[in-house]
Motif scaffolding. Structure first.
Motif, PDB file in Angstrom:
ATOM      1  N   ALA A   1      44.896  26.624  34.323  1.00 40.41           N
ATOM      2  CA  ALA A   1      45.601  27.557  33.438  1.00 40.41           C
ATOM      3  C   ALA A   1      46.529  28.486  34.203  1.00 40.41           C
ATOM      4  CB  ALA A   1      44.588  28.366  32.629  1.00 40.41           C
ATOM      5  N   PHE A   2      46.166  28.812  35.470  1.00 45.78           N
ATOM      6  CA  PHE A   2      46.937  29.779  36.260  1.00 45.78           C
ATOM      7  C   PHE A   2      47.187  29.226  37.664  1.00 45.78           C
ATOM      8  CE2 PHE A   2      44.254  32.048  33.230  1.00 45.78           C
ATOM      9  CZ  PHE A   2      45.205  32.777  32.505  1.00 45.78           C
ATOM     10  N   PRO A   3      47.975  28.180  37.769  1.00 44.72           N
ATOM     11  CA  PRO A   3      48.153  27.507  39.069  1.00 44.72           C
ATOM     12  C   PRO A   3      48.852  28.358  40.120  1.00 44.72           C
ATOM     13  CG  PRO A   3      49.703  26.649  37.448  1.00 44.72           C
ATOM     14  CD  PRO A   3      48.755  27.532  36.702  1.00 44.72           C
ATOM     15  N   THR A   4      49.603  29.369  39.704  1.00 41.31           N
ATOM     16  CA  THR A   4      50.304  30.202  40.692  1.00 41.31           C
ATOM     17  C   THR A   4      49.495  31.443  41.102  1.00 41.31           C
ATOM     18  OG1 THR A   4      51.439  31.526  39.009  1.00 41.31           O
ATOM     19  CG2 THR A   4      52.516  29.470  39.711  1.00 41.31           C
ATOM     20  N   ASP A   5      48.313  31.589  40.525  1.00 40.06           N
ATOM     21  CA  ASP A   5      47.546  32.835  40.725  1.00 40.06           C
ATOM     22  C   ASP A   5      46.207  32.591  41.417  1.00 40.06           C
ATOM     23  OD1 ASP A   5      49.367  34.642  39.147  1.00 40.06           O
ATOM     24  OD2 ASP A   5      48.829  33.216  37.571  1.00 40.06           O
ATOM     25  N   ILE A   6      46.104  31.540  42.207  1.00 41.97           N
ATOM     26  CA  ILE A   6      44.831  31.184  42.843  1.00 41.97           C
ATOM     27  C   ILE A   6      44.334  32.314  43.737  1.00 41.97           C
ATOM     28  CG2 ILE A   6      43.632  29.486  44.259  1.00 41.97           C
ATOM     29  CD1 ILE A   6      44.694  28.440  41.569  1.00 41.97           C
ATOM     30  N   GLU A   7      45.215  32.916  44.519  1.00 42.22           N
ATOM     31  CA  GLU A   7      44.807  33.987  45.422  1.00 42.22           C
ATOM     32  C   GLU A   7      44.248  35.172  44.634  1.00 42.22           C
ATOM     33  OE1 GLU A   7      46.940  37.183  48.365  1.00 42.22           O
ATOM     34  OE2 GLU A   7      47.552  35.079  48.597  1.00 42.22           O
ATOM     35  N   GLY A   8      44.916  35.521  43.533  1.00 36.11           N
ATOM     36  CA  GLY A   8      44.438  36.623  42.696  1.00 36.11           C
ATOM     37  C   GLY A   8      43.093  36.321  42.058  1.00 36.11           C
ATOM     38  N   LEU A   9      42.906  35.076  41.607  1.00 36.47           N
ATOM     39  CA  LEU A   9      41.641  34.680  40.993  1.00 36.47           C
ATOM     40  C   LEU A   9      40.488  34.744  41.998  1.00 36.47           C
ATOM     41  CD1 LEU A   9      42.994  31.656  38.944  1.00 36.47           C
ATOM     42  CD2 LEU A   9      42.053  33.766  37.976  1.00 36.47           C
ATOM     43  N   LYS A  10      40.774  34.400  43.233  1.00 38.58           N
ATOM     44  CA  LYS A  10      39.746  34.507  44.270  1.00 38.58           C
ATOM     45  C   LYS A  10      39.472  35.976  44.611  1.00 38.58           C
ATOM     46  CE  LYS A  10      40.427  30.000  46.501  1.00 38.58           C
ATOM     47  NZ  LYS A  10      40.763  29.285  47.759  1.00 38.58           N
ATOM     48  N   HIS A  11      40.530  36.773  44.574  1.00 38.83           N
ATOM     49  CA  HIS A  11      40.389  38.192  44.913  1.00 38.83           C
ATOM     50  C   HIS A  11      39.445  38.900  43.949  1.00 38.83           C
ATOM     51  CE1 HIS A  11      41.997  41.771  47.051  1.00 38.83           C
ATOM     52  NE2 HIS A  11      41.629  42.385  45.934  1.00 38.83           N
ATOM     53  N   ILE A  12      39.497  38.564  42.659  1.00 37.89           N
ATOM     54  CA  ILE A  12      38.625  39.213  41.670  1.00 37.89           C
ATOM     55  C   ILE A  12      37.324  38.435  41.472  1.00 37.89           C
ATOM     56  CG2 ILE A  12      40.481  40.377  40.458  1.00 37.89           C
ATOM     57  CD1 ILE A  12      40.569  38.143  38.446  1.00 37.89           C
ATOM     58  N   GLY A  13      37.123  37.388  42.263  1.00 37.90           N
ATOM     59  CA  GLY A  13      35.845  36.693  42.293  1.00 37.90           C
ATOM     60  C   GLY A  13      35.612  35.696  41.193  1.00 37.90           C
ATOM     61  N   LEU A  14      36.641  35.320  40.438  1.00 35.84           N
ATOM     62  CA  LEU A  14      36.452  34.338  39.369  1.00 35.84           C
ATOM     63  C   LEU A  14      36.530  32.915  39.883  1.00 35.84           C
ATOM     64  CD1 LEU A  14      38.366  35.965  36.369  1.00 35.84           C
ATOM     65  CD2 LEU A  14      35.926  36.059  36.928  1.00 35.84           C
ATOM     66  N   ILE A  15      37.055  32.725  41.076  1.00 37.53           N
ATOM     67  CA  ILE A  15      37.001  31.433  41.755  1.00 37.53           C
ATOM     68  C   ILE A  15      36.147  31.598  43.006  1.00 37.53           C
ATOM     69  CG2 ILE A  15      38.300  29.702  43.054  1.00 37.53           C
ATOM     70  CD1 ILE A  15      40.577  29.985  41.160  1.00 37.53           C
ATOM     71  N   ARG A  16      35.145  30.751  43.126  1.00 39.85           N
ATOM     72  CA  ARG A  16      34.252  30.764  44.282  1.00 39.85           C
ATOM     73  C   ARG A  16      34.429  29.477  45.082  1.00 39.85           C
ATOM     74  NH1 ARG A  16      29.778  34.177  43.880  1.00 39.85           N
ATOM     75  NH2 ARG A  16      30.409  36.118  42.867  1.00 39.85           N
TER      76      ARG A  16
END
Length: 616
Positions: free
Chosen positions: A212-227
């Motif tokens: 859904a958010f292919p350009t925002d991987i770094e941000g998703l990891k930063h807020i902990g939603l991607i582990r």
């Protein structure tokens, strides 16, 4: 000097605007606000109001308004940076020395491998909290104070914006998943409630956020939603769960809570991990919504669904911790909004343990004027199920009748120990002492709580009159003199309270005045045991040992007054009788006509009391 908005918000949250303005303007509490004469223009009728819950001031005369920062800037003609530095120092918040703090709010966008239309490719409408009268002011302040926020388009993403986009994505997914919709319907939530609380659904796909958010991987990891797993594969934290967006006091989404739809999935609840914009220990679920609905009473409950269900029923002000135990920060947040807060606990053993843990955390915060209530729920019920079964009005009545800390604590300890025996009473008082040592040293609550326990356990120092209705008071005592009262006070020191008023009448040169003065000083130190109390008094009055010994022998007091009920009755009689004697003596030589009039008024009132005693 670029100061991140996050830091500014933190400074404002920790600054009590009422205390700050109250140091410079005389304020008076009027309802839910504080008012005074405006410092920005001349006026005689107060039109300047300070709102503690909004951390905001407004003058209805000159229209001056703003937060604590704006107040100091305008009143003291200081610039923004100077005021921020001052407030940061007072609140113990360290200001960033460089742009590090700003960078924490941003992340570098990546270029997707292929151009694919995704939910994040379209710019969503800007989020604005519904019907928030202070939102425009906040946005204006942010623009004025944070003009240094210059983000490079298409290169940097903002974490707040990303969280808002994810919230909208989960909302859309809920509309597509019948199982998630059925869960909320089963819990009794209306479509309007689901929309107001922005509830959603996280798909079961292990990589749905990356898609859904292919350009925002770094941000998703930063807020902990991607582990990242031990095998090095990325996966989404929240999957196949209904979603509860968590908002800060400004209404911005800062994290998520997720509840599994399948009970076999463990754990049942998962929350976003702490990040630079999400701090579980300083946030409460439902606080923003309760404030928006102008809640005045606050109830801390266990779960998100409890908060939502109560709100749907018209009971605003319920909040929940974010998967953590309540702490001092949580309680202080609520105490800033109301001097009285209530905490709800299950009635089972686990609920009682949680209540006791919260009690130990809360005690150091209970300055004079603050009250803590404990809402103990029936077994097998939480607020959500209870309000559905009993209805709104019954729930409100149960909440209002919830016991205060003193009553709850006594019930809790008396369940643990058998207070029918001296050993049990001693254990209760020992536990109480350990707990009261946690209370603030300043103030009266520690003393009052201890006294309350003593009375409930039958350890009060004052004798309770148990006089038979057949007994009549007699004021025809042959030995109506000060000596008998002195003997009575030495043999029964706890009767001092019956004679306390005599200090206003007894001449200073008389021995009785000395005895009353000594008792007033040592009364709180008297031993509980009657015999020990007599020995204590004999020691305290040792300078009058010889004359007191003669009085005790002459009156034969120990054989004459051998039961508490009899001594209490005599104390009542002698207290009134001696007051009458001293008043009549003073009336013979008044210092002035005014004093003569006052003495006669006192004597008339005293005569009425004596008549009532005789009639009773």
């Amino acid at each position: 000097m670029a100061i991140p908005q996050q830091t500014i918000d933190q400074i404002l949250d920790r600054t009590d605007i009422v205390d700050l303005i109250g140091q410079r303007v005389k304020l008076k509490k009027t309802g839910r606000t504080y008012s005074g004469c405006c410092p920005f223009h001349q006026e005689k009728t107060p039109s300047f109001h300070v709102y503690r819950d909004k951390q905001y001031f407004h003058c209805f005369g000159c229209q001056a308004n703003g937060n604590a920062i704006r107040f100091l800037m305008d009143l003291e003609s200081r610039n923004f940076v100077d005021v921020i530095k001052d407030l940061a120092s007072q609140t113990g918040i360290e200001l960033p020395k460089d742009s590090t703090e700003h960078k924490k709010l941003t992340y570098k966008k990546s270029t997707p491998a292929a151009s694919t239309q995704t939910p994040s490719s379209a710019t969503p409408p800007a989020f604005q909290p519904d019907d928030d009268p202070f939102y425009a002011f906040q946005m204006q302040q942010n623009e004025e104070d944070m003009a240094s926020f210059d983000l490079a388009e298409n290169q940097e993403g903002n974490l707040y914006d990303l969280l808002e986009h994810i919230t909208q994505f989960y909302e859309k997914e809920l509309a597509l998943n019948h199982g998630a919709q059925a869960y909320f319907k089963q819990r009794g939530l209306s479509a309007q409630t689901i929309q107001q609380w922005r509830l959603g659904y996280a798909p079961s796909d292990w990589q749905h956020l990356e898609k859904a958010f292919p350009t925002d991987i770094e941000g998703l990891k930063h807020i902990g939603l991607i582990r990242t797993s031990e095998q090095g594969r990325d996966f989404n934290l929240l999957r196949e769960r209904v979603i509860f967006p968590i908002r800060d006091t400004k209404g911005r989404v800062v994290g998520f809570g997720g509840r599994a739809l399948n009970d076999e999935i463990k754990p049942k609840y998962i929350n976003s991990p702490d990040s630079d914009i999400f701090h579980k220990n300083r946030l409460l679920y439902g606080l923003y919504e309760g404030s928006k609905n102008k809640a005045s009473d606050w109830l801390m409950v266990e779960g998100y669904m409890d908060v939502i269900a109560l709100s749907q029923a018209g009971i605003h002000g319920a909040v929940a911790t974010l998967g953590t135990a309540s702490n001092t920060e949580h309680l202080n947040i609520l105490f800033k909004r109301n001097h009285r807060i209530t905490i709800a606990f299950d009635g089972d053993q686990a609920g009682q343990k949680a209540a006791k843990r919260t009690l130990e955390i809360a005690l150091p915060l209970l300055n004079d004027g603050r009250e803590l209530k404990f809402f103990i729920l029936p077994n097998e019920h939480d607020p959500d199920s209870l309000i559905r079964r009993e209805g709104t009005e019954t729930f409100k009545q149960l909440w209002q009748s919830a016991p205060l800390l003193s009553d709850f604590l006594f019930a809790l300890l008396s369940q643990e120990y058998n207070t029918a025996h001296p050993e049990g009473k001693s254990q209760v008082m020992g536990e109480l002492k350990n707990l009261t040592n946690l209370l603030p040293q300043k103030g009266s609550y520690r003393y009052l709580l201890t006294q309350s326990f003593r009375e409930k356990l039958g350890l009060g120092r004052r004798f309770t009159a148990q006089v038979s209705h057949d007994a009549s008071l007699s004021f025809n005592i042959q030995t109506r003199n000060e000596e008998f009262v002195i003997a009575l006070l030495i043999s029964h020191p706890y009767l001092y309270k019956q004679f306390e008023q005599l200090r206003a009448y007894v001449p200073k040169e008389e021995l009785l005045n000395d005895i009353l003065t000594i008792l007033d000083r040592v009364f709180d130190l008297l031993p509980e045991d009657q015999e020990h109390a007599v020995y204590y008094m004999l020691g305290a009055t040792s300078q009058f040992r010889d004359i007191i010994s003669e009085i005790l022998i002459r009156t034969n007091i120990f054989s004459l007054v051998d039961v508490p009920e009899k001594s209490f009755k005599l104390a009542e009689e002698y207290a009134l009788s001696l007051q009458e004697d001293y008043l009549r003596k003073k009336m013979k030589q008044p210092q002035s006509l005014k004093e003569s009039h006052n003495l006669r008024m006192q004597l008339n009132e005293l005569t009425k009391q004596i008549s009532l005693k005789l009639m009773g």
